[in-house]
Design an enzyme around this catalytic site. Structure first.
Site, PDB file in Angstrom:
ATOM      1  N   THR A   1      38.194  49.875  64.381  1.00 51.99           N
ATOM      2  CA  THR A   1      37.725  51.218  64.710  1.00 51.99           C
ATOM      3  C   THR A   1      38.926  52.139  64.849  1.00 51.99           C
ATOM      4  OG1 THR A   1      35.755  50.361  65.818  1.00 51.99           O
ATOM      5  CG2 THR A   1      36.456  52.585  66.401  1.00 51.99           C
TER       6      THR A   1
ATOM      7  N   ILE B   1      41.816  48.123  67.116  1.00 51.06           N
ATOM      8  CA  ILE B   1      42.021  49.564  67.163  1.00 51.06           C
ATOM      9  C   ILE B   1      42.964  49.964  66.032  1.00 51.06           C
ATOM     10  CG2 ILE B   1      42.978  51.479  68.485  1.00 51.06           C
ATOM     11  CD1 ILE B   1      40.302  50.516  69.551  1.00 51.06           C
ATOM     12  N   LYS B   2      42.476  50.831  65.146  1.00 47.94           N
ATOM     13  CA  LYS B   2      43.281  51.264  64.005  1.00 47.94           C
ATOM     14  C   LYS B   2      44.131  52.471  64.403  1.00 47.94           C
ATOM     15  CE  LYS B   2      41.441  51.308  59.831  1.00 47.94           C
ATOM     16  NZ  LYS B   2      40.448  51.559  58.739  1.00 47.94           N
ATOM     17  N   LEU B   3      45.430  52.328  64.208  1.00 44.79           N
ATOM     18  CA  LEU B   3      46.377  53.396  64.520  1.00 44.79           C
ATOM     19  C   LEU B   3      47.229  53.694  63.295  1.00 44.79           C
ATOM     20  CD1 LEU B   3      47.683  51.970  67.924  1.00 44.79           C
ATOM     21  CD2 LEU B   3      46.115  53.895  67.660  1.00 44.79           C
TER      22      LEU B   3
END
Length: 278
Positions: free
Chosen positions: A79, A115-117
């Site tokens: 996400t 968690i997509k960064l």
């Protein structure tokens, strides 16, 4: 795989990923309207300014779709943190924590969420903080070896080097329709070998593929994220004689090289027979 419930049912991937582009499409499909309505209701009830309410709505929308995905896969969903925060470490950490809290409020453990960064310097530093809180990160928009090294040093869970977009850039800047080698594939191979050589545990997941050839070239990489379209091209075929003849006939190179190879081997066989004739 990238996300749609139909594609997940057909290909049964281990993990799945979302991004704003995919959700923009999904949010306009009637069968998902309930997820959108729930996010809007959540945002309206949020205590804050109109901007805060919109922000809360977007977060809830991403989480709603993520929860729906996790009902259909055994692994994790990625996400994405808003790309507009890419150069603000503290804002990325705050956003990630809120997303994870929303997932946990929905009954999803944080170990099922990536968690997509963005792989900026600030994004890497944010990931370093989050990983210490057992929040696993997927570093996206990764194009350079420097980005990959920084992510490994930060001990992030996973990186997603963009194979196809690297190729796109080189094609656009060399004024040629094809290249002798694929710089996107070579980039991932270099990163993968470097990680294994020095014992980094960060997972290398090739992403953003343009063709099946790139996928085949990176077979053996830790993970690959593949679109439903390319997965279909990789699907197992069962051919009868007419289907075989037609499919083979459509490949001019294969037709020419097969007939040429048969002629050459046959000629050599005749020469060998002449040589050993008694």
């Amino acid at each position: 795989t990238t996300w749609s419930t139909v594609a997940i049912q057909e290909f049964q991937p281990q993990d799945a990923t979302t991004n704003p582009s995919l959700l923009l499409l999904a949010a306009q499909i009637p069968r998902y309207q309930g997820l959108v309505d729930d996010a809007i209701a959540f945002g309206k009830a949020f205590n804050g300014s109109e901007a805060d309410k919109l922000d809360a709505t977007m977060d809830k929308l991403f989480v709603n779709f993520g929860v729906e995905i996790l009902k259909r896969i055994p692994g994790r969903v990625s996400t994405e943190v808003d790309a507009r925060l890419s150069f603000d470490k503290e804002a990325m950490v705050k956003k990630a924590l809120r997303l994870v809290n929303l997932f946990e409020d929905s009954g999803v453990s944080r170990d099922r969420v990536l968690i997509k960064l963005s792989s900026t310097w600030e994004g890497v530093q944010a990931a370093k903080v989050l990983e210490k809180e057992s929040i696993h990160c997927n570093m996206t928009l990764l194009f350079s070896f420097a980005q990959a090294v920084a992510c490994a040093e930060a001990e992030v869970t996973l990186i997603s080097p963009f194979v196809g977009r690297i190729l796109d850039w080189h094609l656009a800047h060399t004024n040629t329709p094809t290249l002798q080698t694929d710089p996107g594939v070579e980039s991932v191979q270099k990163i993968y070998c470097y990680y294994k050589r020095f014992g980094y545990k960060t997972i290398v997941m090739g992403a953003s593929f343009r063709n099946v050839g790139q996928i085949v070239a990176l077979a053996g990489c830790d993970f690959l994220t593949i679109s439903p379209k390319l997965l279909k091209e990789l699907s197992k075929l069962s051919l009868n004689e007419s289907q075989f003849r037609w499919l083979h006939n459509e490949d001019q190179m294969a037709v020419e090289k097969l007939s040429d190879g048969i002629r050459r081997f046959a000629a050599d066989a005749r020469r060998l027979e002449t040589l050993i004739q008694v």
